[in-house]
Enzyme design. Sequence first.
Site, PDB file in Angstrom:
ATOM      1  N   LYS A 130       0.664  -1.146   0.005  1.00  0.00           N
ATOM      2  CA  LYS A 130       0.477   0.075  -0.156  1.00  0.00           C
ATOM      3  C   LYS A 130       1.268   1.002  -0.247  1.00  0.00           C
ATOM      4  O   LYS A 130       1.536   0.815   0.210  1.00  0.00           O
ATOM      5  CB  LYS A 130      -0.988  -0.007   0.974  1.00  0.00           C
ATOM      6  CG  LYS A 130      -2.175   0.788   0.773  1.00  0.00           C
ATOM      7  CD  LYS A 130      -2.885   0.386   0.312  1.00  0.00           C
ATOM      8  CE  LYS A 130      -4.261   0.992   0.213  1.00  0.00           C
ATOM      9  NZ  LYS A 130      -5.522  -0.067  -0.482  1.00  0.00           N
ATOM     10  N   ASP A 170      -6.948   4.584  -4.513  1.00  0.00           N
ATOM     11  CA  ASP A 170      -8.262   3.899  -3.497  1.00  0.00           C
ATOM     12  C   ASP A 170      -7.686   5.858  -3.526  1.00  0.00           C
ATOM     13  O   ASP A 170      -8.434   6.195  -4.100  1.00  0.00           O
ATOM     14  CB  ASP A 170      -6.768   3.986  -2.308  1.00  0.00           C
ATOM     15  CG  ASP A 170      -7.375   3.598  -0.878  1.00  0.00           C
ATOM     16  OD1 ASP A 170      -7.892   2.514  -0.631  1.00  0.00           O
ATOM     17  OD2 ASP A 170      -7.515   4.237   0.291  1.00  0.00           O
TER      18      ASP A 170
HETATM   19  P1  NDP Z   1     -12.788   7.814  -3.505  1.00  0.00           P
HETATM   20  O1  NDP Z   1     -11.376   9.379  -3.002  1.00  0.00           O
HETATM   21  O2  NDP Z   1     -13.676   7.966  -4.650  1.00  0.00           O
HETATM   22  O3  NDP Z   1     -14.566   8.518  -2.431  1.00  0.00           O
HETATM   23  C1  NDP Z   1     -13.444   8.184  -0.831  1.00  0.00           C
HETATM   24  C2  NDP Z   1     -15.260   8.896  -0.432  1.00  0.00           C
HETATM   25  O4  NDP Z   1     -15.213   8.610   1.104  1.00  0.00           O
HETATM   26  C3  NDP Z   1     -15.675  10.404  -0.442  1.00  0.00           C
HETATM   27  O5  NDP Z   1     -17.114  10.358  -0.314  1.00  0.00           O
HETATM   28  C4  NDP Z   1     -15.318  10.964   0.791  1.00  0.00           C
HETATM   29  O6  NDP Z   1     -15.405  11.720   1.091  1.00  0.00           O
HETATM   30  C5  NDP Z   1     -15.420   9.984   1.596  1.00  0.00           C
HETATM   31  N1  NDP Z   1     -14.319  10.081   3.108  1.00  0.00           N
HETATM   32  C6  NDP Z   1     -12.933   9.747   2.683  1.00  0.00           C
HETATM   33  N2  NDP Z   1     -12.146   9.960   3.811  1.00  0.00           N
HETATM   34  C7  NDP Z   1     -13.452  10.281   4.723  1.00  0.00           C
HETATM   35  C8  NDP Z   1     -13.138  10.701   5.725  1.00  0.00           C
HETATM   36  N3  NDP Z   1     -12.264  11.377   6.713  1.00  0.00           N
HETATM   37  N4  NDP Z   1     -14.623  10.901   6.797  1.00  0.00           N
HETATM   38  C9  NDP Z   1     -15.446  10.725   6.206  1.00  0.00           C
HETATM   39  N5  NDP Z   1     -15.584  10.598   4.463  1.00  0.00           N
HETATM   40  C10 NDP Z   1     -14.194  10.173   4.073  1.00  0.00           C
HETATM   41  O7  NDP Z   1     -12.137   6.505  -2.658  1.00  0.00           O
HETATM   42  P2  NDP Z   1     -12.699   4.786  -2.452  1.00  0.00           P
HETATM   43  O8  NDP Z   1     -14.426   5.161  -3.357  1.00  0.00           O
HETATM   44  O9  NDP Z   1     -11.962   4.751  -3.876  1.00  0.00           O
HETATM   45  O10 NDP Z   1     -12.241   3.850  -1.797  1.00  0.00           O
HETATM   46  C11 NDP Z   1     -13.340   4.496  -0.323  1.00  0.00           C
HETATM   47  C12 NDP Z   1     -12.786   3.325   0.714  1.00  0.00           C
HETATM   48  O11 NDP Z   1     -13.342   2.392  -0.385  1.00  0.00           O
HETATM   49  C13 NDP Z   1     -11.712   3.357   1.256  1.00  0.00           C
HETATM   50  O12 NDP Z   1     -11.750   2.628   2.938  1.00  0.00           O
HETATM   51  C14 NDP Z   1     -10.814   2.968   0.341  1.00  0.00           C
HETATM   52  O13 NDP Z   1      -9.767   2.434   1.324  1.00  0.00           O
HETATM   53  C15 NDP Z   1     -11.701   1.690   0.088  1.00  0.00           C
HETATM   54  N6  NDP Z   1     -11.308   0.552  -0.887  1.00  0.00           N
HETATM   55  C16 NDP Z   1     -11.731   0.868  -2.385  1.00  0.00           C
HETATM   56  C17 NDP Z   1     -11.319   0.228  -3.271  1.00  0.00           C
HETATM   57  C18 NDP Z   1     -10.993   0.659  -4.273  1.00  0.00           C
HETATM   58  O14 NDP Z   1     -11.099  -0.127  -5.736  1.00  0.00           O
HETATM   59  N7  NDP Z   1     -10.764   2.365  -5.142  1.00  0.00           N
HETATM   60  C19 NDP Z   1     -10.314  -1.008  -3.246  1.00  0.00           C
HETATM   61  C20 NDP Z   1     -11.233  -1.389  -1.805  1.00  0.00           C
HETATM   62  C21 NDP Z   1     -11.298  -0.803  -0.295  1.00  0.00           C
HETATM   63  P3  NDP Z   1     -14.883  13.659   0.575  1.00  0.00           P
HETATM   64  O15 NDP Z   1     -15.915  13.708  -1.152  1.00  0.00           O
HETATM   65  O16 NDP Z   1     -15.545  14.786   1.573  1.00  0.00           O
HETATM   66  O17 NDP Z   1     -13.309  13.375   0.302  1.00  0.00           O
HETATM   67  O1  2IT Z   2      -7.998  -1.465  -0.353  1.00  0.00           O
HETATM   68  C1  2IT Z   2      -8.130  -2.477  -1.837  1.00  0.00           C
HETATM   69  O2  2IT Z   2      -8.187  -3.134  -2.319  1.00  0.00           O
HETATM   70  C2  2IT Z   2      -7.773  -0.840  -3.435  1.00  0.00           C
HETATM   71  N1  2IT Z   2      -7.605  -0.020  -2.962  1.00  0.00           N
HETATM   72  C3  2IT Z   2      -7.718  -1.019  -4.841  1.00  0.00           C
HETATM   73  C4  2IT Z   2      -6.055  -1.973  -4.378  1.00  0.00           C
HETATM   74  C5  2IT Z   2      -5.246  -2.576  -5.947  1.00  0.00           C
HETATM   75  O3  2IT Z   2      -4.502  -2.873  -6.019  1.00  0.00           O
HETATM   76  O4  2IT Z   2      -7.028  -2.964  -6.724  1.00  0.00           O
END
Ligand code: NDP
Ligand code: 2IT
Length: 450
Positions: A130, A170
Site C-alpha cells: 500500500k 484508493d
Molecule cells: P474515493 O476517494 O473515490 O471516495 C471516498 C469517499 O469517502 C468520498 O465520498 C469521501 O468524501 C469519503 N471520505 C474519505 N475520507 C473520509 C473521511 N476521513 N471522513 C469521511 N468521509 C470520507 O475513494 P474510494 O471510493 O476508492 O474508497 C473508499 C473506501 O474504499 C476506502 O476505505 C478505500 O480504502 C476502500 N477501497 C477502495 C477500493 C478501490 O478500488 N477504490 C478497493 C477496496 C477498498 P469527500 O469527497 O468529502 O472526500
Molecule cells: O484497498 C484496496 O484493495 C484497493 N484500494 C485496490 C487495490 C488495487 O491494487 O486494486
Amino acid sequence: MTMSAQQYVSSVLEKLIAKNPGELEFHQAAKEIMSSLELVIERHPEYIEANLLERFAEPERVVIFRVPWVDDMGRVQVNRGFRVQFNSAIGPYKGGLRFHPSVNLGIIKFLGFEQILKNSLTGLPIGGGKGGSDFDPKGKSDNEVMRFCQSFMTELYRHIGADIDVPAGDIGVGGREIGYLYGQYKRLTGQYTGVLTGKGLAYGGSLVRKEATGYGLIYFVDEMLRANGKGSFDGKKVVISGSGNVAIYAHEKATSMGAKVIAMSDSNGYIYDPNGVNLDTIKEIKEVNRQRISEYVKTHPHATYTEGCLGIWNIPCDIALPCATQNEIDATAAKTLVKNGCIAVGEGANMPSTIEATDIFLESGVLFGPGKAANAGGVATSALEMSQNSQRYMWTFEEVDAKLKNIMVNIFHAADEAAKEYNRPGNYVVGANIAGFQKVAEAMMQQGVV
Ligand code: NDP
Ligand code: 2IT
C-alpha cells in the site's frame, strides 16, 4: 518449555505495539487479525517454531520520501510519500495509493497489512502492499494534481515494476491520477508495462475495474444473504456512506438487483432521499464536477441534507454499506443500526467498523462481511488487468464481470467454510482472516527464513 498459541500471539502483539508507537490503525488491524490467527497457531505449533507471525507483521520494506512540487501560484509545496511493501510470499506487492491529508505511516501499514490477506483471498497470485501521500487533491487544479503525481512517481518508479510492485487507486486516487502517474513512469523508464492498474481503457486498463469494488461488494453481500436464508438485495433498503468510486458502483449494482438506496454521504454531510438516491445526479456531482454532496438537494428538493457524516447511521435500513473510510462506524452507530433492524453490514471501505462495532454486529447476529473479503473485488479485477496486460489482450465487459462475480462468491464460501472449520460458524471476520492467511503461511514456510 514451549509457548502456548495464546502466549505466542500476545507476545507478538506486544512487541508490535512497542516497536511501532503511535501507529493506532496498524495496532487495531493487527489486534483483529492476530486474535483470529491464534486459532491457526493452535493447530500449527510449527509456526511458532518458525516465528511466522512476527515475520508476517513486519513489512518487507518501507519507503518514505519527499514529494516537492510547485502550485499554480508559484509556491513550492512539500508532501510526504509512502510505499509499504508488506509481503511478497504469493506474488508481487499489490495495493492502492491513497492521497488524503490524514495519511501517515500507521494508516498505510494497516492498509498494507489487510491487503496481504485480501489479496490471498482473491485466489490470484498477488502479494500485499500500500502507499500514498498526505497530499490533498481537493481544491487543486488538474495541473497541480499532475505536477504532484509526476513528482511522486519520480521517486516511486525505482521501487515498482510489473513483476515487483503494482500500485493502483484508493481514496483520492482515481483515473485522472493513475493517468498522470502512468505517463510519468513511462517517460522515466521508457517501458510500456502493466506497472499500475486502474488505467484508462485507451492505454491498457481493464473493463469493469472502475466498477469492480462496488459491484464485488454487492455480489459478496448478496451471496451472504442467500446463504443465510435472508433473501437477496431485492426489496431491501440500503444506506451507503461515501459517494466516491466504491459507493457509486455499489449503488449501481444494488439498485439493478432491486434494492433502494436511500442515503449517501461525503466527508461534510449526508443526503437522505426516501424515493431512492438518484445515481445520475451523484455521478454528475462527484465524478464530473468534483463538488460536495450537498448540491444534491438543489435538484431534488424533497431530499434532505444534514451536516456531519456520522448521522447517516441513524437512518433505519435493512443493509448498511460503509464505503468511505476507516472507523466510520463506532459502537454507538453499530447499536443504532442493530436497534433499527439492520440485518446485514458489508464493508466496502477498509476497516470502517471499529473493533467494538464489529463485536456488536457479531453478537447481535447481524450478517457481517468484513472489508478484506467484501471489498476484494477491486484488487481482484486489478489482478485480472495484470493478466490481460501480460497477454497483450483485452477481455469483454461480460467476461471480466463473470470472473469478478465468481471470485466474490468463492471468497464468501472460503470465509464461511474456514469459520465453520474453526468452530466460529457465521463469523466471517475469523473466517476471512484464516482463509486468507493459510496460503500466505504455507508459502512463507516453504520459502524458508526470508
Ligand atoms: P474515493 O476517494 O473515490 O471516495 C471516498 C469517499 O469517502 C468520498 O465520498 C469521501 O468524501 C469519503 N471520505 C474519505 N475520507 C473520509 C473521511 N476521513 N471522513 C469521511 N468521509 C470520507 O475513494 P474510494 O471510493 O476508492 O474508497 C473508499 C473506501 O474504499 C476506502 O476505505 C478505500 O480504502 C476502500 N477501497 C477502495 C477500493 C478501490 O478500488 N477504490 C478497493 C477496496 C477498498 P469527500 O469527497 O468529502 O472526500
Ligand atoms: O484497498 C484496496 O484493495 C484497493 N484500494 C485496490 C487495490 C488495487 O491494487 O486494486
